[in-house]
Scaffold this active site. Structure first.
Site, PDB file in Angstrom:
ATOM      1  CG  ASP A 134      -1.788   1.258   1.294  1.00 17.61           C
ATOM      2  OD1 ASP A 134      -2.666   1.322   2.198  1.00 17.61           O
ATOM      3  OD2 ASP A 134      -1.605   2.168   0.473  1.00 17.61           O
ATOM      4  CB  SER A 158      -2.835  13.301 -14.492  1.00 15.71           C
ATOM      5  OG  SER A 158      -4.068  13.598 -15.124  1.00 15.71           O
ATOM      6  CE1 TYR A 177      -6.195  12.594 -12.130  1.00 10.57           C
ATOM      7  CE2 TYR A 177      -6.042  10.810 -10.535  1.00 10.57           C
ATOM      8  CZ  TYR A 177      -5.770  11.332 -11.785  1.00 10.57           C
ATOM      9  OH  TYR A 177      -5.044  10.592 -12.693  1.00 10.57           O
ATOM     10  CE  LYS A 236      -2.381  11.297 -10.659  1.00  8.47           C
ATOM     11  NZ  LYS A 236      -1.418  10.181 -10.628  1.00  8.47           N
TER      12      LYS A 236
END
Ligand SMILES: NC(=O)C1=CN([C@@H]2O[C@H](COP(=O)(O)OP(=O)(O)OC[C@H]3O[C@@H](n4cnc5c(N)ncnc54)[C@H](O)[C@@H]3O)[C@@H](O)[C@H]2O)C=CC1
Ligand SMILES: CC(=O)C(C)=O
Length: 258
Positions: free
Chosen positions: A61, A141, A154, A158
């Site tokens: 993890d 991304s 998110y 990024k």
């Protein structure tokens, strides 16, 4: 010629699995590291079925710093060295900032941003011990170049990964360690499918209409395959990219231009 050794996190499926298979085909010994032991084992089996290809699976993890350091130590015990660390593992969820669940936000930041931080820390520590340089490649991304609506947490993760990579590149250059990132756009994986499924529900449209809508934004008029992305990591991992560091490369078929 001894095999170079690569750890790829999140390589049980999607882009990470494609990177693992691409590099295995180029002669790397691959550590297939994922939170899902079953998919990691399957990718490892697929690689080992190929002539002259070597892989082992590891459960990790990436949000847990001690697990990431243990991963590096186990891989070095198994293969004798480390040459490349790909921080690929990542998660996403779709929600407006106002509606984002605090626990989901924290988990996403722990996996994407802190997971990449721990990966850089563990890999660089090992590379410094080895004294022969190394390469770190991070999954950023399109959302690290321009924030996406309904992907606030998110996008923040990024953007953070892109900046973290620039800091790491500056700090680690004296040790001949390069740090770069890849910025995929729309890539046909389960993660992207989940994004488009949820977005379609929020926008009261169909999955196909949602997917077509994002593809229409792409100059090349097709989504990427995981293999399209893996080709760029193959380049960044190669000696051809030895003079590139601190960079973040868009792989989006022509959606954003910067
Ligand atoms: N698919 C896309 O359109 C795009 C993906 N990306 C990024 O590329 C990377 C890979 O994405 P996909 O292959 O699409 O995702 P995916 O969801 O298909 O695969 C991600 C893999 O990471 C593993 N994983 C998730 N959390 C983990 C954790 N805490 N520790 C270890 N492994 C974990 C999952 O089990 C899975 O095998 C991610 O960082 C994602 O943000 C970036 C831009 C676009
Ligand atoms: C998952 C992701 O980064 C995008 C751009 O969809």
């Amino acid at each position: 010629m001894p095999k170079k050794v690569a750890i790829i996190t999140g390589s049980g499926r999607g882009i990470g699995a494609a990177i693992a298979k691409q590099l295995a085909g180029e002669g790397y010994a691959i550590a297939v590291a994922d939170i899902n032991p079953d998919t990691a084992d399957q990718v490892t089996k697929d690689i080992n079925q190929q002539d002259d290809q070597t892989a082992r699976s590891y459960v990790v993890d990436v949000a847990e710093r001690d697990e990431v350091f243990r991963l590096v130590n186990e891989v070095v015990q198994d293969f004798g060295q480390l040459d490349l660390f790909v921080n690929n593992a990542g998660i996403a969820f779709i929600a407006s900032i106002v509606d984002s669940d605090p626990e989901q936000v924290q988990r996403l930041l722990n996996v994407n941003l802190l997971g990449t931080f721990w990966g850089i820390q563990a890999a660089a520590t090992q590379f410094k011990k080895q004294g022969s340089g190394g390469k770190i490649i991070n999954a950023a991304s399109l959302a690290s170049v321009e924030g996406s609506a309904l992907q606030g947490a998110y996008s923040a993760s990024k953007f953070g990964i892109r900046g973290l990579g620039q800091s790491a590149a500056k700090e680690l250059a004296p040790d001949h360690i390069t740090v770069n990132a890849y910025d995929p756009g729309i890539v046909l994986t389960p993660l992207r499918d989940g994004i488009d499924e949820t977005t379609a529900k929020i926008k009261h449209t169909t999955f196909d209409e949602q997917r077509q809508g994002v593809v229409d934004e792409i100059a090349l008029k097709r989504a990427a395959t995981p293999e399209d992305v893996a080709q760029v990591i193959s380049f960044l991992a190669s000696p051809k990219a030895d003079y590139i560091t601190g960079q973040s490369i868009l792989i989006d078929g022509g959606m954003r231009f910067h």
